[in-house]
Design an enzyme around this catalytic site. Structure first.
Site, PDB file in Angstrom:
ATOM      1  N   LYS A  50       0.828  -1.207   0.000  1.00 24.57           N
ATOM      2  CA  LYS A  50       0.000   0.000   0.000  1.00 24.57           C
ATOM      3  C   LYS A  50       0.863   1.258   0.000  1.00 24.57           C
ATOM      4  O   LYS A  50       0.561   2.235  -0.711  1.00 24.57           O
ATOM      5  CB  LYS A  50      -0.929  -0.007   1.221  1.00 24.57           C
ATOM      6  CG  LYS A  50      -2.012  -1.080   1.144  1.00 24.57           C
ATOM      7  CD  LYS A  50      -2.724  -1.273   2.464  1.00 24.57           C
ATOM      8  CE  LYS A  50      -3.736  -2.414   2.375  1.00 24.57           C
ATOM      9  NZ  LYS A  50      -4.353  -2.748   3.679  1.00 24.57           N
ATOM     10  N   GLN A  94      -4.695  -1.283   9.748  1.00 26.75           N
ATOM     11  CA  GLN A  94      -4.482  -2.614   9.180  1.00 26.75           C
ATOM     12  C   GLN A  94      -5.008  -3.687  10.136  1.00 26.75           C
ATOM     13  O   GLN A  94      -4.611  -3.746  11.302  1.00 26.75           O
ATOM     14  CB  GLN A  94      -2.987  -2.832   8.908  1.00 26.75           C
ATOM     15  CG  GLN A  94      -2.670  -4.165   8.243  1.00 26.75           C
ATOM     16  CD  GLN A  94      -3.270  -4.280   6.853  1.00 26.75           C
ATOM     17  OE1 GLN A  94      -3.220  -3.342   6.063  1.00 26.75           O
ATOM     18  NE2 GLN A  94      -3.844  -5.436   6.549  1.00 26.75           N
ATOM     19  N   ASP A 117     -11.330   2.872   4.059  1.00 28.34           N
ATOM     20  CA  ASP A 117     -11.620   1.435   4.006  1.00 28.34           C
ATOM     21  C   ASP A 117     -13.126   1.180   4.054  1.00 28.34           C
ATOM     22  O   ASP A 117     -13.580   0.048   3.884  1.00 28.34           O
ATOM     23  CB  ASP A 117     -10.938   0.719   5.182  1.00 28.34           C
ATOM     24  CG  ASP A 117     -10.143  -0.501   4.741  1.00 28.34           C
ATOM     25  OD1 ASP A 117     -10.032  -0.734   3.513  1.00 28.34           O
ATOM     26  OD2 ASP A 117      -9.629  -1.222   5.614  1.00 28.34           O
TER      27      ASP A 117
END
Length: 288
Positions: A50, A94, A117
């Site tokens: 990422k 994460q 997200d």
């Protein structure tokens, strides 16, 4: 006759190019912050990918690495600091977090306008209500691949196998918003094969290797395989038995190389979209 492969790598590369171009049009460079707690090997790889992808897309990517022993208060403080940082447009925590941490509370600390997200309650609520917001990356990537094959989904029957909050539920809502008729199936569904055979668009996200077989696929259907499972000899397979299904489907995503590459590309697209909104400029059409 084999179905046509839906090339997720090519689609992701095209989207990343659009993201990089769009990022340059904004008054300020978009910023993406990733919070990584602990030393989980897979998470380290994902975060590294990422960070690298963000740089190539003209996004200021930063990773905040925290020890696995970090307390709930320490992680919350880090997320709150990023929430208050005007240079940060997107925040991603994460997952999974170490077992002693409450992931739900941490995610809830992310402001909806920075939730790239698409995991907060506010983001989920906007999706349910059909309002503007940031949507989860994997379902968004799946929709982009579907529309690549079939731009107009009106009246098509879509079956989503799997009801997770990460993929199944948001994907079903996105398909509904596109005017498809949607059936959700899961482990308790009776005669799953018969349900799947009704699908013009069959999306599978259950985390069970090759659970959906060729006899469960309607001839000519679009098959989107979200699963990625490691089996013998480190081989990666999806939730669909690919070799058989490709002989029946009209279009099908491979594993790897299908939905997977789209996830990070959509994360970058969400970041630039979030940045545009926060800077008071229109979201570029290609990123909507």
């Amino acid at each position: 006759m084999s179905g046509a492969l839906i090339d997720g790598k090519a689609a992701a590369a095209a989207l990343r190019a659009d993201v990089a171009e769009a990022a340059l049009t904004l008054p300020r460079k978009p910023g993406l912050a990733v919070v990584l707690v602990g030393d989980d090997a897979a998470s380290q790889v994902y975060v590294g990918s990422k960070e690298k992808a963000a740089g190539k897309a003209n996004i200021n990517g930063q990773v905040h690495r925290m020890p696995g022993s970090s307390t709930q208060a320490e992680v919350l403080a880090q997320v709150k600091a990023l929430a208050e940082d005007d240079a940060v447009d997107g925040i991603l925590v994460q997952l999974p977090l170490p077992g002693h941490l409450d992931a739900d509370e941490v995610i809830a600390t992310i402001p909806p306008e920075k939730d790239v997200d698409g995991l907060t309650e506010a983001s989920a609520g906007a999706l349910v209500l059909g309002r503007e917001g940031l949507t989860p990356c994997t379902p968004q990537g799946s929709m982009r691949l579907i529309r690549q094959v079939m731009p107009d989904l009106s009246g098509k029957h879509a079956v989503v196998v799997g009801r997770s909050i990460l993929v199944g539920k948001p994907l079903a809502l996105m398909l509904l918003a596109a005017n498809a008729t949607v059936t959700m199936a899961h482990s308790r569904t009776k005669d799953l094969g018969a349900v799947c055979r009704e699908a013009d668009i069959l999306c599978v996200a259950v985390g069970r290797p090759e659970m959906v077989t060729a006899d469960m696929v309607k001839p000519g259907a679009i098959v989107i395989d979200v699963g990625i499972n490691r089996v013998a000899e480190k081989k990666l397979v999806g939730d669909v038995a690919f070799e058989g299904a490709k002989e029946v489907a009209g279009h099908i995503t491979p594993v790897p190389g299908g939905v997977g590459p789209m996830t990070i590309a959509c994360l970058l697209a969400n970041t630039v979209a979030a940045s545009a909104r926060r800077q008071g400029v229109p979201v570029p059409e290609k990123l909507r």
